[in-house]
Design an enzyme around this catalytic site. Structure first.
Site, PDB file in Angstrom:
ATOM      1  N   TYR A  76     -15.970  15.663 -17.049  1.00  0.00           N
ATOM      2  CA  TYR A  76     -16.151  14.216 -16.957  1.00  0.00           C
ATOM      3  C   TYR A  76     -17.238  13.952 -15.898  1.00  0.00           C
ATOM      4  CZ  TYR A  76     -15.173   9.332 -16.093  1.00  0.00           C
ATOM      5  OH  TYR A  76     -15.301   7.974 -15.936  1.00  0.00           O
ATOM      6  N   ARG A 108       0.857  -1.208   0.000  1.00  0.00           N
ATOM      7  CA  ARG A 108       0.000   0.000   0.000  1.00  0.00           C
ATOM      8  C   ARG A 108       0.882   1.243   0.000  1.00  0.00           C
ATOM      9  NH1 ARG A 108      -2.156   2.241   4.456  1.00  0.00           N
ATOM     10  NH2 ARG A 108      -2.399   0.238   5.515  1.00  0.00           N
ATOM     11  N   ASP A 141      -6.910  18.062 -15.863  1.00  0.00           N
ATOM     12  CA  ASP A 141      -7.137  16.678 -16.289  1.00  0.00           C
ATOM     13  C   ASP A 141      -6.631  16.553 -17.728  1.00  0.00           C
ATOM     14  OD1 ASP A 141      -8.167  14.263 -17.294  1.00  0.00           O
ATOM     15  OD2 ASP A 141      -9.974  14.377 -16.070  1.00  0.00           O
ATOM     16  N   LYS A 188      -7.313   5.080 -19.886  1.00  0.00           N
ATOM     17  CA  LYS A 188      -7.597   5.461 -21.266  1.00  0.00           C
ATOM     18  C   LYS A 188      -6.335   5.297 -22.123  1.00  0.00           C
ATOM     19  CE  LYS A 188     -11.457   6.333 -19.168  1.00  0.00           C
ATOM     20  NZ  LYS A 188     -11.802   7.631 -18.603  1.00  0.00           N
TER      21      LYS A 188
HETATM   22  C1  PLP Z   1     -12.264   8.151 -17.445  1.00  0.00           C
HETATM   23  C2  PLP Z   1     -11.980   9.546 -17.057  1.00  0.00           C
HETATM   24  C3  PLP Z   1     -11.827   9.920 -15.716  1.00  0.00           C
HETATM   25  C4  PLP Z   1     -12.011   8.936 -14.571  1.00  0.00           C
HETATM   26  O1  PLP Z   1     -11.100   7.918 -14.607  1.00  0.00           O
HETATM   27  P1  PLP Z   1     -11.378   6.403 -14.068  1.00  0.00           P
HETATM   28  O2  PLP Z   1     -10.116   5.722 -14.409  1.00  0.00           O
HETATM   29  O3  PLP Z   1     -12.579   5.896 -14.775  1.00  0.00           O
HETATM   30  O4  PLP Z   1     -11.618   6.523 -12.595  1.00  0.00           O
HETATM   31  C5  PLP Z   1     -11.524  11.237 -15.442  1.00  0.00           C
HETATM   32  N1  PLP Z   1     -11.395  12.153 -16.416  1.00  0.00           N
HETATM   33  C6  PLP Z   1     -11.553  11.845 -17.714  1.00  0.00           C
HETATM   34  C7  PLP Z   1     -11.404  12.908 -18.742  1.00  0.00           C
HETATM   35  C8  PLP Z   1     -11.848  10.538 -18.083  1.00  0.00           C
HETATM   36  O5  PLP Z   1     -12.019  10.238 -19.381  1.00  0.00           O
END
Ligand code: PLP
Length: 402
Positions: free
Chosen positions: A120, A59, A194, A219
């Site tokens: 998001y 952890r 982000d 992603k």
């Molecule tokens: C998918 C996504 C998230 C969240 O991520 P997870 O891995 O699903 O928790 C946040 N911001 C954007 C732009 C995303 O596409």
């Protein structure tokens, strides 16, 4: 070592952070272990002297997680001024865990978060529904318009964070990172960006003045659709070594060693994949833009995109996410049901093309009136262009459009 030539981003994607453990293994092993052993009590005493050294319990840290963090930090710091410190990264078990840690590290009870209107879906819910329960309030400014943002920052001396997503999900609106960073800093707030849609291959927010970058590594970074993961990256060592390190350890959103290994493997081909993703998306965007059945196509690479010039200036290419409007829920539904190659699924940034209907899928958690304010209409469709032959994707879309 001034004057030393820094390797290119493809080279760093492959080599940065890699573990060479002395066994001769070419590819790093997966340290699939929960705990790490001490040889004797002397080793315990030495660890107590400097608890940041060495691995104790997964952890707190694991070699594969550290290797992935080092690679991602190298990519977000790529091309930086050599006088600026290399960023640090921490890897989380999801993008949402990373976003929660970035926001809880920069906003405390009594602080305020300013963000854009369209976000998001789950980040939207975290900021508008969850954090207020812990005394962290928020306000929304469409597109983080600079004049309105300035006014809001003046009226909110407790604003500690401006949070932005660009290109935004799912409308592909682009926001000026450098200008937003300047405004936030003038008022003593930090900027958190982000960077999931663009990836460090196309856009490096830290160099544009952002304080913190967050990712859903689920992603493009992993790219193969095999894991859920996230990351926080920052040049603010104090923030990373105190707040973020404490938040991952004590809220416990840590990734598994296997997930880190898979993500590291995927990340090695990110520059190669992004080049192909972008080239295909450009071809598909022009096809959609010229099609009679489509009311509007949103892609930062199209000359008529409202922030096309800004996208050109702050990104090295336009990404592979696009959205288009078929006018009504019925038209969108019929179109989606006729597709054969494109896969109906949330998520994005995979090898294969994924398509979805934001109003009923990714942004279902956003209340209808907020969705409307964000431009998420009932006919809107979001496309994550994959690595198939672009002619095959276009043929599938053309057939389904009829
Ligand atoms: C998918 C996504 C998230 C969240 O991520 P997870 O891995 O699903 O928790 C946040 N911001 C954007 C732009 C995303 O596409």
């Amino acid at each position: 070592m001034s004057g030393e030539r820094r390797p290119g981003i493809a080279t760093e994607s492959i080599h940065a952070g890699e573990i060479h453990d002395g066994s001769g293994a070419h590819i790093a092993p997966i340290y699939q272990t929960s705990t790490f052993t001490f040889s004797d009590m002397q080793a315990v005493a030495e660890w107590a002297e400097d608890p940041s050294e060495g691995y104790i319990y997964s952890r707190g840290g694991n070699p594969g997680r550290a290797a992935l963090a080092a690679k991602l930090a190298a990519l977000e710091g790529h091309g930086r001024d050599p006088d600026v410190a290399e960023p640090l990264a921490e890897i989380f078990s999801s993008g949402m865990a990373a976003i929660a840690a970035a926001l809880m590290g920069t906003a405390k009870a009594g602080n305020h978060i300013i963000t854009q209107q369209v976000l998001y879906g789950s980040a939207d819910h975290l900021i508008s529904e969850v954090l207020p329960q812990y005394g962290i309030t928020n306000s929304r400014i469409p597109g983080l318009d600079p004049d309105l943002l300035e006014e809001e920052l003046q009226q909110r001396p407790n604003a500690s964070v401006v949070y932005l997503e660009t290109p935004a999900n799912p409308t592909l609106r682009v926001i000026d990172i450098a200008a937003t960073a300047r405004l936030a800093h003038e008022h003593g707030a930090r900027l958190v960006v982000d960077n999931t849609f663009a990836t460090p291959v196309l856009q490096r927010p830290l160099q544009l003045g952002a304080d913190v970058v967050v990712h859903s590594t689920t992603k493009y970074i992993n790219g193969h659709g095999t894991i859920i993961g996230g990351a926080v990256v920052s040049t603010d060592r104090d923030l990373m070594e105190t707040e973020v390190a404490s938040l991952i350890r004590f809220t416990g959103g840590v990734p598994s060693p296997l997930d880190c290994w898979l993500t590291n493997l995927g990340l090695k081909t990110l520059p190669l994949r992004m080049a192909r993703h972008c080239a295909s998306a450009t071809a598909i965007a022009s096809f959609l833009d010229e099609h009679d059945a489509i009311a509007a196509t949103h892609y930062p690479g199209l000359a008529h995109h409202p922030q096309h010039q800004l996208a050109r200036a702050q990104m090295s290419d336009f990404g592979a996410m696009l959205a288009f409007d078929l006018g009504t829920y019925e038209a969108a539904t019929e179109f989606l049901d006729r597709l054969e190659l494109c896969t109906l699924a949330v998520s994005l940034g995979n090898l294969d093309t994924l398509i979805e209907h934001p109003a009923s899928m990714t942004h279902r958690v956003v209340p209808p009136e907020e969705r409307a304010a964000s431009g998420i209409t009932d006919g809107l469709i979001r496309l994550s262009v994959g690595l198939e032959d672009p002619e095959d994707i276009i043929a599938d879309l053309a057939r389904a459009l009829g």
